[in-house]
Design a protein around this motif. Structure first.
Motif, PDB file in Angstrom:
ATOM      1  N   ASP A   1       0.841  -1.200   0.000  1.00 43.93           N
ATOM      2  CA  ASP A   1       0.000   0.000   0.000  1.00 43.93           C
ATOM      3  C   ASP A   1       0.875   1.248   0.000  1.00 43.93           C
TER       4      ASP A   1
ATOM      5  N   ALA B   1       1.300   4.061  -2.998  1.00 44.84           N
ATOM      6  CA  ALA B   1       1.062   5.483  -2.743  1.00 44.84           C
ATOM      7  C   ALA B   1       2.280   6.321  -3.140  1.00 44.84           C
ATOM      8  N   TYR B   2       3.469   5.832  -2.808  1.00 41.68           N
ATOM      9  CA  TYR B   2       4.717   6.536  -3.137  1.00 41.68           C
ATOM     10  C   TYR B   2       4.833   6.738  -4.651  1.00 41.68           C
TER      11      TYR B   2
ATOM     12  N   SER C   1       2.327   6.336  -6.954  1.00 40.18           N
ATOM     13  CA  SER C   1       1.162   7.044  -7.511  1.00 40.18           C
ATOM     14  C   SER C   1       1.304   8.549  -7.377  1.00 40.18           C
ATOM     15  N   ASP C   2       1.820   8.991  -6.248  1.00 40.84           N
ATOM     16  CA  ASP C   2       2.035  10.431  -6.063  1.00 40.84           C
ATOM     17  C   ASP C   2       2.984  10.970  -7.134  1.00 40.84           C
TER      18      ASP C   2
ATOM     19  N   ARG D   1      -2.342  -1.588  -9.495  1.00 44.06           N
ATOM     20  CA  ARG D   1      -2.882  -0.511  -8.650  1.00 44.06           C
ATOM     21  C   ARG D   1      -2.543   0.851  -9.239  1.00 44.06           C
TER      22      ARG D   1
END
Length: 229
Positions: A58, A62-63, A65-66, A92
């Motif tokens: 997760d 997130a790392y 995707s940002d 994802r």
């Protein structure tokens, strides 16, 4: 021509490979006086490996995707990763991305299926060799994939993390890789996939007991097609 965004720094050496390969590919398509518009968002390979070692997928998603969102904000029309290990969360990333993503695993899998090889050895980080995000699509296509044993997996991970990610190439390390490939050839492997984008620093057809399949030029061709179509 579309603008390309790349997640770099995962690691730095492979980011250089990608940068040059995309430029060369665009110039072959559009002429020597053409350069692509390209933005690189440089992250830390060590943070990626830390997320993987803790199985914090997760946090890894997130790392990354940002960073993809920042590339889109910089005007990128298409984006991708310059490493294979982060593809562990590619699905994802694709679902969350505001722009299309081009998968190195998909491009490489397609090339392997069309190569005629039926049994392949896979080298890469510990996570690439032990998770199924790379081997799964190949096995689903009817190919056999062999990976090193647990001792060799640990050795390879250490050499990638402590040497190759820093651009350090040692003869004794190369000899160790050659010995591992020789063992995998004994298990019937016909080709070896260089499933970490730093492995071409130390392995090629001149030294490997098996023909090497390097995903970087394969993926770079897919990126060039994505921005020039």
């Amino acid at each position: 021509m579309k603008k390309l965004g790349l997640i770099g720094g995962t690691g730095p050496e492979s980011t250089v490979f990608y940068y040059k390969a995309v430029i060369d590919g665009v110039q072959r398509v559009a002429g020597p006086h053409t350069l692509p518009e390209l933005t690189i968002e440089s992250l830390s390979v060590f943070r990626v490996l830390d997320h993987c070692s803790r199985r914090d997928f997760d946090g890894l998603a997130a790392y990354l995707s940002d960073a993809i969102t920042r590339l889109a904000g910089a005007g990128a029309d298409v984006a991708s990763l310059t490493a294979l290990t982060p593809h562990i969360v590619f699905d994802r990333l694709r679902d969350a991305s505001p722009i299309p993503l081009v998968s190195a695993v998909e491009a490489t899998s397609d090339a392997i299926v069309n190569s005629g090889a039926t049994r392949l050895a896979l080298l890469g980080t510990e996570y690439t060799m032990t998770e199924d995000f790379f081997t799964g699509p190949l096995r689903a296509a009817g190919l056999d994939v062999v990976v090193p044993d647990a001792h060799d997996v640990t050795w390879i991970q250490d050499k990638i993390a402590t040497e190759l990610e820093y651009g350090v190439v040692r003869d004794d390390t190369r000899d160790g890789f050659v010995a591992i490939i020789e063992r995998l050839r004994g298990e019937g492997a016909q080709q070896v996939i260089l499933g970490c984008t730093e492995l071409p620093l130390i392995l090629d057809d001149d030294v490997s007991p098996l023909p090497c399949l390097d995903p970087v030029p394969i993926h770079a061709r897919a990126l060039v097609a994505a921005i020039t179509d």
